[in-house]
Structure formats: structure tokens, C-alpha cells
Motif scaffolding. Structure first.
Motif, mmCIF file in Angstrom:
data_model
loop_
_atom_site.group_PDB
_atom_site.id
_atom_site.type_symbol
_atom_site.label_atom_id
_atom_site.label_comp_id
_atom_site.label_asym_id
_atom_site.label_seq_id
_atom_site.Cartn_x
_atom_site.Cartn_y
_atom_site.Cartn_z
ATOM 1 N N TYR A 152 -7.394 1.836 -5.954
ATOM 2 C CA TYR A 152 -7.659 2.684 -4.799
ATOM 3 C C TYR A 152 -8.272 1.890 -3.660
ATOM 4 C CZ TYR A 152 -6.640 7.171 -7.009
ATOM 5 O OH TYR A 152 -5.999 8.231 -7.582
ATOM 6 N N ASN A 153 -7.865 2.246 -2.441
ATOM 7 C CA ASN A 153 -8.503 1.749 -1.230
ATOM 8 C C ASN A 153 -9.499 2.801 -0.747
ATOM 9 O OD1 ASN A 153 -6.870 -0.649 -1.068
ATOM 10 N ND2 ASN A 153 -5.175 0.688 -0.442
ATOM 11 N N GLN A 154 -10.297 2.459 0.257
ATOM 12 C CA GLN A 154 -11.326 3.380 0.747
ATOM 13 C C GLN A 154 -10.731 4.651 1.340
ATOM 14 O OE1 GLN A 154 -13.846 1.093 3.412
ATOM 15 N NE2 GLN A 154 -15.198 0.498 1.723
ATOM 16 N N ASP A 155 -9.517 4.573 1.842
ATOM 17 C CA ASP A 155 -8.893 5.762 2.435
ATOM 18 C C ASP A 155 -8.055 6.547 1.414
ATOM 19 O OD1 ASP A 155 -6.831 4.011 2.028
ATOM 20 O OD2 ASP A 155 -6.097 4.003 4.098
ATOM 21 N N ILE A 189 0.847 -1.191 0.000
ATOM 22 C CA ILE A 189 0.000 0.000 0.000
ATOM 23 C C ILE A 189 0.882 1.241 0.000
ATOM 24 C CG2 ILE A 189 -1.716 1.319 1.310
ATOM 25 C CD1 ILE A 189 -2.774 -1.364 2.374
ATOM 26 N N ILE A 190 0.529 2.195 -0.866
ATOM 27 C CA ILE A 190 1.307 3.434 -0.962
ATOM 28 C C ILE A 190 0.360 4.632 -0.964
ATOM 29 C CG2 ILE A 190 3.147 2.310 -2.281
ATOM 30 C CD1 ILE A 190 1.986 3.727 -4.796
#
Length: 295
Positions: free
Chosen positions: A252-255, A232-233
Motif C-alpha cells: 500500500y501507498n499513503q493514498d 501503481i494500481i
């Protein structure tokens, strides 16, 4: 029956080489032809379907020399193009009866039996009285399968059939195609990796009119086992990551952080962990390698 394509080439008047000395063998079952838009998939499909001629090369289907005896191939071919055009205001039942007549089924009783059978196979029997023009996108695609089944084809070609379908329609369509593809050769052309993963027992990746890889989904993912890494970056790190590592994809992640997938023989850096390979990884590796070779 086996489809053999040998040294096939097609260059358009504008100089675009859509098929580049292509060689491919396809047997019975579901064969996925995977590639990005503009890779030459539709040109290849139309050429196999005898809708256009190549500049050179040969195509053999069983005992049929396709380029020399187009009518023999058409008698055993079922073809579903990307788009149908406009349907007349006729019910599915009436339109299929008309198509069956065009395909030489003279007996009204035989046509009724055949039309009922293909409507049931494609799960359209309950809406057989409805005008095809009013069908949803997925229903129209299933109707396309119904019409091509009327001549009991030995070779079926479907070109980008799930593009634009919602998930439920796509699922229904793939189920129908899976059912009809057990006893004949089906070439399934798509740029959607999941379609090939769910449907096909054999596949090829096409780009620039050339076959980059001919394999099976299982063999393809097994070959890169232990070589796919993830971490994760932050979003602003992506450019530097792409410059440093062989980044295949990012999601994309949720954050709003990114999950990147990297291809490497060994752990690229301590922050990376290995993950199970996916067919998407195989596809991106092939396309990136091709871009680097042709750059």
C-alpha cells in the motif's frame, strides 16, 4: 568443517512429510535457511541437532556421523530453539555458571572467565546480576547465544531467533550472531527475508520439506536482474492484475493505491517500469514456482 545432509526424509504419523529426500551442504560462515511457517525448517533443525531421528538419510559433520554418534555432535553443537520455556529465578551470571558446570567446566576460575567472556560477547555483562526471567525478548535471545557459546561450538543452529523482537532488539541480536559466526558453521532458520539479506553469505529456500534453491543472496538477486517490474494500481485492480501477470507482491501507498511487483522476462505492459531486484522477489518467485509445480 562441512555439514553434509544426504537423502534425508521425515514423515510424521499424521502423514505430513516434513523433510522430503533433502540434500544440502553447508560450510563455514552464516547460512540462511529461508522458508514460510510449516516449510519443515524446525523439523530439519531438530534433526540436525539430534533431538529427533529421520526415517532415512544421513548427516555428516566433518568426521562425525551425526545419526550414529549423537554425543560427538552434541559436544561441538550450540542450539538455540524457537522458545526456551520458563527460566528459574536466577541471575544471568549464576545461570551461565550452572550451565558451564553441566557442560563439564569443573574449575570455578575457568567458569568465571568463560561466563564473563560470553556475557561480554552478547552485550549482557552490565545486566549480569539481573534475573533472566525479567529480561526482554531480545535480551533472552542474546542470553541464549551466551549459553550455547559455553562449549565453544563448531556448529551453531538458531531457529527463528528474531520472531517477535522489536527492530532495536533484532538489530542487536543480529550483530551478536554476526560476530560469533565468523569461525564456525551457523545455520540461521527464519521466515524473515531481511534477516538473511543482512546476515548470511549463503542461503537456501525450503518449502514442503524440499530445497527449492541453494545460492547466495547476491547471486540470487543478480539472476533476476532486469526481470522485476513495478507499477501503481488502484486496489480494485489487484485481482485482474494477478490473473494477467505474475504478481509477486503488493504494498500500500499513503493514498491507498497499491505498488505491485511483477516477474517477467520482458516488459509486461507499457505502464510497467523495471526496478532493482530484491531478495524478497527471489523468495516469492521460488515459492510461487513451487506452488504451481505441486498444484
Amino acid at each position: 568443517m562441512k555439514l553434509s545432509i544426504t537423502n534425508l526424509t521425515k514423515t510424521y504419523k499424521n502423514g505430513v512429510k516434513a523433510i522430503d529426500n533433502l540434500n544440502l551442504e553447508i560450510g563455514t560462515g552464516m547460512f540462511g535457511l529461508l522458508g514460510p511457517n510449516g516449510a519443515g525448517k524446525s523439523t530439519l533443525m531438530r534433526t540436525i541437532a539430534t533431538l529427533q531421528s529421520p526415517d532415512s538419510g544421513s548427516i555428516q559433520f566433518g568426521e562425525i556421523n551425526v545419526l550414529k554418534d549423537k554425543m560427538a555432535l552434541r559436544k561441538v553443537l550450540g542450539y538455540l530453539p524457537q522458545s526456551f520455556g520458563v527460566y528459574p529465578k536466577m541471575s544471568a551470571e549464576a545461570l551461565l555458571d550452572y550451565f558451564a558446570t553441566l557442560k563439564g567446566v569443573k574449575s570455578k576460575t575457568d567458569r568465571e572467565t568463560l561466563v564473563k567472556e560470553v556475557l561480554e560477547i552478547t552485550n549482557l555483562y552490565e545486566v549480569r546480576k539481573k534475573e533472566v526471567a525479567g529480561y526482554s525478548g531480545g535480551m533472552k535471545q542474546r542470553f541464549g547465544i551466551a549459553q550455547l557459546l559455553l562449549n565453544n561450538p563448531k556448529l551453531i543452529i538458531v531457529d527463528e531467533p528474531t520472531a517477535g523482537l522489536d527492530p532495536a532488539e533484532r538489530h542487536r541480536f543480529l550483530n551478536v550472531l554476526r560476530e560469533v559466526g565468523t569461525n564456525c558453521s551457523v545455520i540461521f532458520s527464519t521466515h524473515i527475508v531481511d534477516d538473511v539479506k543482512e546476515l548470511c553469505n549463503e542461503m537456501a529456500i525450503l518449502n514442503g520439506g524440499r530445497i527449492l534453491q541453494h545460492t547466495t543472496p547476491t547471486e540470487a538477486t543478480e539472476a533476476i536482474k532486469g526481470k522485476i517490474w513495478t507499477r501503481i494500481i488502484e486496489r480494485d485492480e489487484l485481482e485482474s492484475m494477478e490473473a494477467t501477470f505474475n504478481v509477486l507482491s503488493s504494498n500500500y501507498n499513503q493514498d491507498n493505491t497499491l505498488n505491485i511487483r511483477v516477474y517477467a522476462d520482458e516488459q509486461p505492459a507499457p505502464e510497467f517500469r523495471t526496478v532493482a531486484p530484491q531478495l524478497d522477489d527471489v523468495y516469492f518467485i521460488a515459492l510461487k514456482s513451487d506452488t504451481e509445480v505441486t498444484a
